[in-house]
Design an enzyme around this catalytic site. Structure first.
Site, PDB file in Angstrom:
ATOM      1  N   HIS A 140       0.820  -1.216   0.000  1.00 30.65           N
ATOM      2  CA  HIS A 140       0.000   0.000   0.000  1.00 30.65           C
ATOM      3  C   HIS A 140       0.849   1.259   0.000  1.00 30.65           C
ATOM      4  O   HIS A 140       2.058   1.219   0.191  1.00 30.65           O
ATOM      5  CB  HIS A 140      -0.949  -0.003   1.207  1.00 30.65           C
ATOM      6  CG  HIS A 140      -0.238   0.017   2.530  1.00 30.65           C
ATOM      7  ND1 HIS A 140       0.256   1.169   3.094  1.00 30.65           N
ATOM      8  CD2 HIS A 140       0.058  -0.989   3.392  1.00 30.65           C
ATOM      9  CE1 HIS A 140       0.826   0.874   4.255  1.00 30.65           C
ATOM     10  NE2 HIS A 140       0.721  -0.440   4.448  1.00 30.65           N
ATOM     11  N   CYS A 156       3.026  -4.958   6.581  1.00 27.53           N
ATOM     12  CA  CYS A 156       2.775  -4.603   5.189  1.00 27.53           C
ATOM     13  C   CYS A 156       4.033  -4.053   4.519  1.00 27.53           C
ATOM     14  O   CYS A 156       5.011  -3.724   5.169  1.00 27.53           O
ATOM     15  CB  CYS A 156       1.669  -3.551   5.111  1.00 27.53           C
ATOM     16  SG  CYS A 156       0.071  -4.143   5.680  1.00 27.53           S
TER      17      CYS A 156
END
Length: 180
Positions: A140, A156
């Site tokens: 992301h 992440c």
């Protein structure tokens, strides 16, 4: 990655804070210096495309399904080894303007976290997110440019918003991903 290549890579990433377009061009112009990976070392075929996120060098490598496009992006990586999941997964969903919800382990560590943060400048997922088949794991964007090139996530892989927007446009659902 050699010390010189690492310095060039980090320098280009740092320049992104001041001038995103100049830094992105610097990374692309020096791509041959950084391209130390070959997709064939990780996958049998390109299929719908391939992503290798290297948590050591803090770089994400992308190859399109037909092999005509290669991109390299500086990334943030998990803050600790315990939060790092390595192995094979796939992109299962793409979301522009994602909503962020803390994971149960985040909420356990910090019960004061908001239940949800909608799309916008305070959203930890930035402007775009690629959802992986592993629950809670994403590739992301981030609005916090200080995080790129550092250990700063809860598992992440983070990219500058300008770079995740480009990657988002290139990646197909079903793209194979490997975190090393």
């Amino acid at each position: 990655m050699s010390t010189l290549n690492r310095r060039l890579f980090i320098g280009a990433a740092a320049a992104l804070v001041a001038s995103p377009h100049v830094a992105a061009a610097a990374v692309r112009n020096n791509i041959s210096s950084f391209r130390t990976m070959d997709w064939r070392d990780h996958f049998d075929s390109l299929d719908k495309g391939a992503i290798v996120a290297d948590t050591t060098s803090r770089a994400l490598h992308f190859w399109s399904g037909d092999g005509s496009i290669y991109r390299l992006y500086p990334t943030s990586v998990p803050i600790s080894e315990e939060l790092t999941r390595l192995g094979y997964t796939r992109v299962i969903k793409k979301v522009e303007g994602p909503t962020w919800t803390p994971t149960p382990s985040m909420r356990e560590r910090d019960p004061s976290l908001p239940a949800v943060i909608p799309a916008g400048p305070k959203n930890p997922l930035g402007t775009h997110a690629l959802y992986l088949s592993w629950q809670y794991y994403r590739i992301h964007g981030t609005h916090d440019t200080r995080k790129i090139g550092r250990r700063s996530s809860d598992g992440c892989i983070g990219l500058y918003n300008q770079m995740i927007a480009e990657l988002y446009g290139l990646v197909e659902v079903g793209t194979q991903v490997r975190l090393v």
